[in-house]
Design a protein around this motif. Structure first.
Motif, short mmCIF file in Angstrom:
data_model
loop_
_atom_site.label_atom_id
_atom_site.label_comp_id
_atom_site.label_asym_id
_atom_site.label_seq_id
_atom_site.Cartn_x
_atom_site.Cartn_y
_atom_site.Cartn_z
N SER A 10 0.84 -1.13 -0.06
CA SER A 10 0.00 -0.05 -0.03
C SER A 10 0.93 1.33 -0.10
N LEU A 11 0.14 2.35 -0.36
CA LEU A 11 1.35 3.49 -0.88
C LEU A 11 0.17 4.73 -0.59
N ILE A 12 0.57 5.70 0.13
CA ILE A 12 -0.13 6.83 0.43
C ILE A 12 0.68 7.95 0.02
N VAL A 13 0.10 8.96 -1.11
CA VAL A 13 0.82 10.09 -1.79
C VAL A 13 -0.21 11.16 -1.41
N GLN A 14 0.65 12.54 -1.24
CA GLN A 14 -0.04 13.79 -1.39
C GLN A 14 -0.47 14.07 -2.84
N LYS A 15 -1.53 14.59 -3.07
CA LYS A 15 -1.91 15.29 -4.35
C LYS A 15 -0.70 15.92 -5.10
N ALA A 86 -6.31 3.58 -6.60
CA ALA A 86 -6.75 2.46 -7.11
C ALA A 86 -5.71 1.44 -6.67
N THR A 87 -5.97 0.21 -7.09
CA THR A 87 -5.11 -0.69 -6.96
C THR A 87 -4.32 -0.87 -8.40
N TYR A 88 -3.06 -1.17 -8.10
CA TYR A 88 -2.20 -1.40 -9.40
C TYR A 88 -1.48 -2.60 -9.36
N PHE A 89 -1.60 -3.54 -10.51
CA PHE A 89 -0.81 -4.70 -10.48
C PHE A 89 0.21 -4.70 -11.67
N VAL A 108 -4.17 8.35 -3.14
CA VAL A 108 -3.84 9.84 -3.18
C VAL A 108 -4.70 10.74 -2.36
N LYS A 109 -3.96 11.47 -1.49
CA LYS A 109 -4.93 12.49 -0.57
C LYS A 109 -4.59 13.73 -1.02
N PRO A 110 -5.82 14.43 -0.93
CA PRO A 110 -6.17 15.94 -1.54
C PRO A 110 -5.54 16.91 -0.88
#
Lengths: 110, 113
Positions: A10-15, A86-89, A108-110
């Protein structure tokens, strides 16, 4: 034994940031490396793909980097947007055999 | 979803019962595939077909059988469902032997209780 290993889970990224997902494969016979994007409740959809004779492929904000000697490839999403959540494969293909990584859930956080 | 219809979209069944999932395509593609998707495993190939009545096993074929009597239909059968077969099942199609692009259906959520 998973033939394609994908990270992170899992990955969380800022806009506006860059999202990077990595994959590694074992079988050198693989000759086509696609990335699929999947939204909840939907089937995976082809996002971008590369062949091993090319080290990089770019389509809009999405870039695949490919390192044949290291048997690794990665997806870079530039200027990440909330709609990219989304989920990426990643996957690797040879002779009717498509092997998928375990998937990365990108937020992706706004 | 590229002219692919999976049915049913959701199914709940009991252990030991037979289950058949259907994939219908309107693209006249030669190749059809059944995958299962499980957390931590991505998508794994169950069976595939390269023409009418021509099928072959994939990575996780035990407990599953398939049939393809028409170009447009590919059926996946669980002869005696087990709880380990609880999963999301995706059908995919591919046009030609030189085109590796897979197009996926929307999936069938199967729960075996």
């Amino acid at each position: 034994q998973q033939q394609v290993k994908q990270s992170p889970q899992s990955l969380i990224v800022q806009k506006g940031g860059i999202s990077i997902i990595n994959c590694a494969y074992e079988n050198t016979a693989f000759d086509y490396f696609p990335w699929y994007q999947q939204f909840p409740g939907k089937g995976p959809a082809l996002l971008i793909a590369i062949r091993p004779d090319v080290s990089e492929k770019k389509e809009g904000r999405f870039t695949i980097s490919f390192n044949k000697s290291a048997k690794q490839f990665s997806l870079h999403i530039m200027d990440s947007q909330p709609g990219d959540s989304a989920t990426y494969f990643c996957a690797a293909y040879n002779n009717n055999d498509m092997r998928f990584g375990a998937g990365t859930r990108l937020t992706v956080k706004p | 979803d590229a002219g692919i219809t999976q049915s049913p979209r959701h199914k709940v069944t009991e252990t030991g019962t037979p289950v058949t999932l259907r994939c219908h395509q309107t693209e006249n593609h030669r190749y059809m595939y059944w995958y299962r998707q499980d957390p931590g495993h991505g998508l794994r190939l169950i069976h595939y077909s390269y023409g009418v009545k021509d099928t072959d096993k994939g990575e996780v074929s035990d407990g599953y059988s398939v049939s393809r009597s028409k170009t447009e239909d590919f059926l996946l059968t669980l002869e005696s469902a087990t709880s380990s077969q609880t999963s999301v099942y995706f059908c995919a199609i591919r046009g030609t032997s030189t085109n590796e692009k897979l197009f996926f259906g929307s999936g069938t959520q199967l729960s075996v209780l």
